[in-house]
Scaffold this active site. Structure first.
Site, PDB file in Angstrom:
ATOM      1  N   ARG A 177      -3.975 -24.638  38.687  1.00 11.62           N
ATOM      2  CA  ARG A 177      -2.850 -23.736  38.959  1.00 11.62           C
ATOM      3  C   ARG A 177      -2.059 -24.173  40.195  1.00 11.62           C
ATOM      4  NH1 ARG A 177      -4.129 -19.023  35.818  1.00 11.62           N
ATOM      5  NH2 ARG A 177      -2.047 -18.327  36.263  1.00 11.62           N
TER       6      ARG A 177
ATOM      7  N   ARG B  20       2.688 -19.567  42.396  1.00  7.73           N
ATOM      8  CA  ARG B  20       3.292 -18.585  43.309  1.00  7.73           C
ATOM      9  C   ARG B  20       2.997 -18.775  44.783  1.00  7.73           C
ATOM     10  NH1 ARG B  20       0.990 -13.796  39.943  1.00  7.73           N
ATOM     11  NH2 ARG B  20      -0.541 -15.444  39.821  1.00  7.73           N
TER      12      ARG B  20
ATOM     13  N   ARG C 135      11.591 -19.045  40.715  1.00  6.62           N
ATOM     14  CA  ARG C 135      11.270 -17.821  39.969  1.00  6.62           C
ATOM     15  C   ARG C 135      12.227 -16.664  40.234  1.00  6.62           C
ATOM     16  NH1 ARG C 135       9.678 -14.850  37.680  1.00  6.62           N
ATOM     17  NH2 ARG C 135       7.566 -14.045  37.749  1.00  6.62           N
TER      18      ARG C 135
ATOM     19  N   ASP D 223       1.803 -22.385  30.009  1.00  8.61           N
ATOM     20  CA  ASP D 223       0.732 -21.393  30.053  1.00  8.61           C
ATOM     21  C   ASP D 223      -0.123 -21.527  28.803  1.00  8.61           C
ATOM     22  OD1 ASP D 223      -0.027 -18.881  31.798  1.00  8.61           O
ATOM     23  OD2 ASP D 223      -0.443 -18.395  29.708  1.00  8.61           O
TER      24      ASP D 223
ATOM     25  N   TYR E 139      -7.803 -13.414  24.474  1.00  8.55           N
ATOM     26  CA  TYR E 139      -6.468 -12.850  24.751  1.00  8.55           C
ATOM     27  C   TYR E 139      -5.853 -12.244  23.505  1.00  8.55           C
ATOM     28  CZ  TYR E 139      -6.287 -14.567  29.490  1.00  8.55           C
ATOM     29  OH  TYR E 139      -6.546 -14.749  30.820  1.00  8.55           O
TER      30      TYR E 139
HETATM   31  O1  CP3 Z   1      -2.021 -25.371  36.707  1.00  5.20           O
HETATM   32  C1  CP3 Z   1      -0.779 -25.361  36.797  1.00  5.20           C
HETATM   33  O2  CP3 Z   1      -0.185 -25.395  37.872  1.00  5.20           O
HETATM   34  C2  CP3 Z   1       0.029 -25.409  35.513  1.00  5.20           C
HETATM   35  C3  CP3 Z   1       0.466 -24.139  35.025  1.00  5.20           C
HETATM   36  C4  CP3 Z   1      -0.510 -23.133  34.469  1.00  5.20           C
HETATM   37  C5  CP3 Z   1      -0.195 -21.744  34.447  1.00  5.20           C
HETATM   38  N1  CP3 Z   1      -1.137 -21.094  33.730  1.00  5.20           N
HETATM   39  C6  CP3 Z   1       0.998 -21.151  35.063  1.00  5.20           C
HETATM   40  C7  CP3 Z   1       1.042 -19.697  35.324  1.00  5.20           C
HETATM   41  C8  CP3 Z   1      -1.735 -23.274  33.803  1.00  5.20           C
HETATM   42  C9  CP3 Z   1      -2.577 -24.531  33.577  1.00  5.20           C
HETATM   43  C10 CP3 Z   1      -2.119 -21.987  33.334  1.00  5.20           C
HETATM   44  C11 CP3 Z   1      -3.330 -21.743  32.542  1.00  5.20           C
HETATM   45  C12 CP3 Z   1      -3.732 -20.355  32.277  1.00  5.20           C
HETATM   46  N2  CP3 Z   1      -2.951 -19.267  31.975  1.00  5.20           N
HETATM   47  C13 CP3 Z   1      -5.097 -19.946  32.169  1.00  5.20           C
HETATM   48  C14 CP3 Z   1      -6.296 -20.859  32.319  1.00  5.20           C
HETATM   49  C15 CP3 Z   1      -6.591 -21.146  33.737  1.00  5.20           C
HETATM   50  C16 CP3 Z   1      -7.272 -20.024  34.465  1.00  5.20           C
HETATM   51  O3  CP3 Z   1      -6.696 -19.593  35.471  1.00  5.20           O
HETATM   52  O4  CP3 Z   1      -8.369 -19.634  34.064  1.00  5.20           O
HETATM   53  C17 CP3 Z   1      -5.096 -18.571  31.869  1.00  5.20           C
HETATM   54  C18 CP3 Z   1      -6.327 -17.714  31.694  1.00  5.20           C
HETATM   55  C19 CP3 Z   1      -3.737 -18.164  31.741  1.00  5.20           C
HETATM   56  C20 CP3 Z   1      -3.223 -16.816  31.375  1.00  5.20           C
HETATM   57  C21 CP3 Z   1      -2.379 -16.205  32.424  1.00  5.20           C
HETATM   58  N3  CP3 Z   1      -1.139 -16.694  32.821  1.00  5.20           N
HETATM   59  C22 CP3 Z   1      -2.643 -15.046  33.192  1.00  5.20           C
HETATM   60  C23 CP3 Z   1      -3.910 -14.210  33.086  1.00  5.20           C
HETATM   61  C24 CP3 Z   1      -1.551 -14.853  34.043  1.00  5.20           C
HETATM   62  C25 CP3 Z   1      -1.321 -13.695  34.979  1.00  5.20           C
HETATM   63  C26 CP3 Z   1      -2.201 -13.763  36.156  1.00  5.20           C
HETATM   64  C27 CP3 Z   1      -1.781 -14.871  37.082  1.00  5.20           C
HETATM   65  O5  CP3 Z   1      -2.611 -15.721  37.409  1.00  5.20           O
HETATM   66  O6  CP3 Z   1      -0.611 -14.871  37.467  1.00  5.20           O
HETATM   67  C28 CP3 Z   1      -0.639 -15.910  33.826  1.00  5.20           C
HETATM   68  C29 CP3 Z   1       0.651 -16.123  34.522  1.00  5.20           C
HETATM   69  C30 CP3 Z   1       0.922 -17.476  35.102  1.00  5.20           C
HETATM   70  N4  CP3 Z   1       0.605 -18.659  34.536  1.00  5.20           N
HETATM   71  C31 CP3 Z   1       1.625 -17.725  36.313  1.00  5.20           C
HETATM   72  C32 CP3 Z   1       1.710 -19.113  36.456  1.00  5.20           C
HETATM   73  C33 CP3 Z   1       2.387 -19.874  37.549  1.00  5.20           C
HETATM   74  C34 CP3 Z   1       2.235 -16.671  37.223  1.00  5.20           C
HETATM   75  C35 CP3 Z   1       3.519 -16.231  36.619  1.00  5.20           C
HETATM   76  C36 CP3 Z   1       4.595 -15.931  37.645  1.00  5.20           C
HETATM   77  O7  CP3 Z   1       5.244 -16.856  38.155  1.00  5.20           O
HETATM   78  O8  CP3 Z   1       4.814 -14.752  37.898  1.00  5.20           O
END
Ligand code: CP3
Length: 340
Positions: free
Chosen positions: A23, A27, A36, A72, A147
């Site tokens: 990740r 943010r 964003r 995502d 999910y």
């Molecule tokens: O790693 C990276 O930098 C690449 C981008 C990436 C995102 N999500 C961007 C994201 C990757 C590889 C993911 C994978 C992801 N998404 C997973 C597996 C990794 C893990 O953390 O276990 C999962 C479970 C998700 C599902 C998901 N996406 C959730 C539960 C959420 C909300 C909670 C949170 O962490 O924000 C997201 C949103 C998300 N995905 C954001 C980002 C940058 C935040 C969105 C925003 O900018 O508001």
């Protein structure tokens, strides 16, 4: 291109231990926040130029050795036919969760070129511009199923386990369909230029070893054996993996991601010399003073020496509140202490 990360994934000798952060585009970076404020999260994922821009941010700001595509794990779920929204408070929301055979039957196995062209376009832009390798990714079948069944994030995975225990045949049918999607999706990412792929099994750690063996492992194995027809390294990450290591080692992944709850040396003892390991600093350790971060980095680097190879990473995703200078100090410490 700097190929230290790819060499380490293949178990080859490197001048230092490569590092990236799960990740890492996100943010905690003011530069990400700036993008964003202009667009919502899904639009960002679906606009190749912007996705490429935020993918590159941590490479420039932190000096990491690999980039991970900004997207995502739920993007292909939308392409399978579910309605996806991201709310600032609740995270992802999938309406009409999958709870019946009819709902499973309605889902499609999407064609990546047709339904997610923006992902492939972002990869192509990045390959032309990056100076480090690009990692593509997908959720692993079990994690995606959670999910789709829960309709979003959950605490106890009750609906998932209800389907699993009350309708195991249906759950298998569902996992099979998701697996076909995952394979096609990752193969298209590789074809477009992804140089390694990671399967995120973020929630497989909620399964007992017995249930993991029945409901997660076969689908991960099938995904990996199909991906093995290509030559890119395959990374498999299970969060909360400690109790599952003897199962996880049955996969043919090149690299196994290890979360921070398990001592890296113990993990290596359990999985043996066949795998390169990736991990495993506690994401909250980035809130320690710099000297303490360095101590922990050194300790993990030392433990990583016992494996076939080591890619340094956090044990799970970086938290939004993380001070950027601490993440940068961690990357710098990994490079400095591992120099050979
Ligand atoms: O790693 C990276 O930098 C690449 C981008 C990436 C995102 N999500 C961007 C994201 C990757 C590889 C993911 C994978 C992801 N998404 C997973 C597996 C990794 C893990 O953390 O276990 C999962 C479970 C998700 C599902 C998901 N996406 C959730 C539960 C959420 C909300 C909670 C949170 O962490 O924000 C997201 C949103 C998300 N995905 C954001 C980002 C940058 C935040 C969105 C925003 O900018 O508001």
């Amino acid at each position: 291109m700097k190929d230290t990360f790819l060499r380490a994934c293949r178990g080859e000798k490197t001048d230092y231990t490569p590092v990236w952060l799960m990740r890492q585009a996100g943010r905690y970076l003011p530069e990400y926040q700036a993008v964003r404020t202009e667009v919502d999260f899904l639009t960002l994922c679906k606009t190749p130029e912007l996705a490429a821009k935020v993918t590159k941010q941590p490479v420039d700001i932190l000096g990491v050795d690999a980039a991970i595509l900004f997207s995502d794990i739920l993007i292909p779920v939308e392409a399978m036919g579910m309605h996806l929204e991201f709310s600032d408070k609740k995270g992802p929301v999938l309406s009409d969760p999958v709870r019946s055979k009819a709902a499973v039957d309605r889902l499609v196995i999407p064609d990546t070129e047709d339904s997610m062209p923006f992902v492939l376009e972002a990869i192509k832009i990045l390959r032309a511009e990056l100076t480090v390798p690009l990692i593509g990714f997908s959720g692993a079948p079990f994690t995606l199923a959670t999910y789709m069944i829960e309709g979003g994030s959950t605490k106890n995975f009750l609906n998932t386990k209800k389907m699993m225990f009350q309708h195991p045949g249906l759950f298998h049918l569902f996992l099979d369909k998701i697996t076909s999607t995952v394979i096609a999706y990752l193969l298209s990412q590789i074809k477009a230029g992804a140089q390694a792929v990671q399967l995120f099994d973020s929630w497989a750690g909620v399964l007992s070893p017995e249930d993991y063996r029945e409901f997660a492992l076969p689908y991960v194995k099938r995904s990996i054996s199909e991906l093995k027809k290509e030559t890119v390294p395959i990374i498999y990450f299970v969060n909360d993996c400690a109790g599952l290591l003897s199962e996880i080692k049955k996969t043919r992944a090149d690299v196994l991601g290890v979360d921070w709850r398990v001592d890296l040396r113990d993990a290596v003892k359990k999985i043996g010399k066949k795998f390169v390991v990736q991990g495993n600093l506690d994401p909250c350790a980035l809130f320690l003073p710099k000297e303490k971060i360095e101590e922990r980095v050194k300790d993990i680097l030392w433990k990583g020496e016992f494996a076939r190879g080591h890619v340094f990473n956090l044990g799970h995703g970086i938290l939004p509140e993380t001070p950027v200078e601490n993440a940068r100090a961690m990357v710098e410490a990994v490079h400095r202490f591992s120099e050979r």
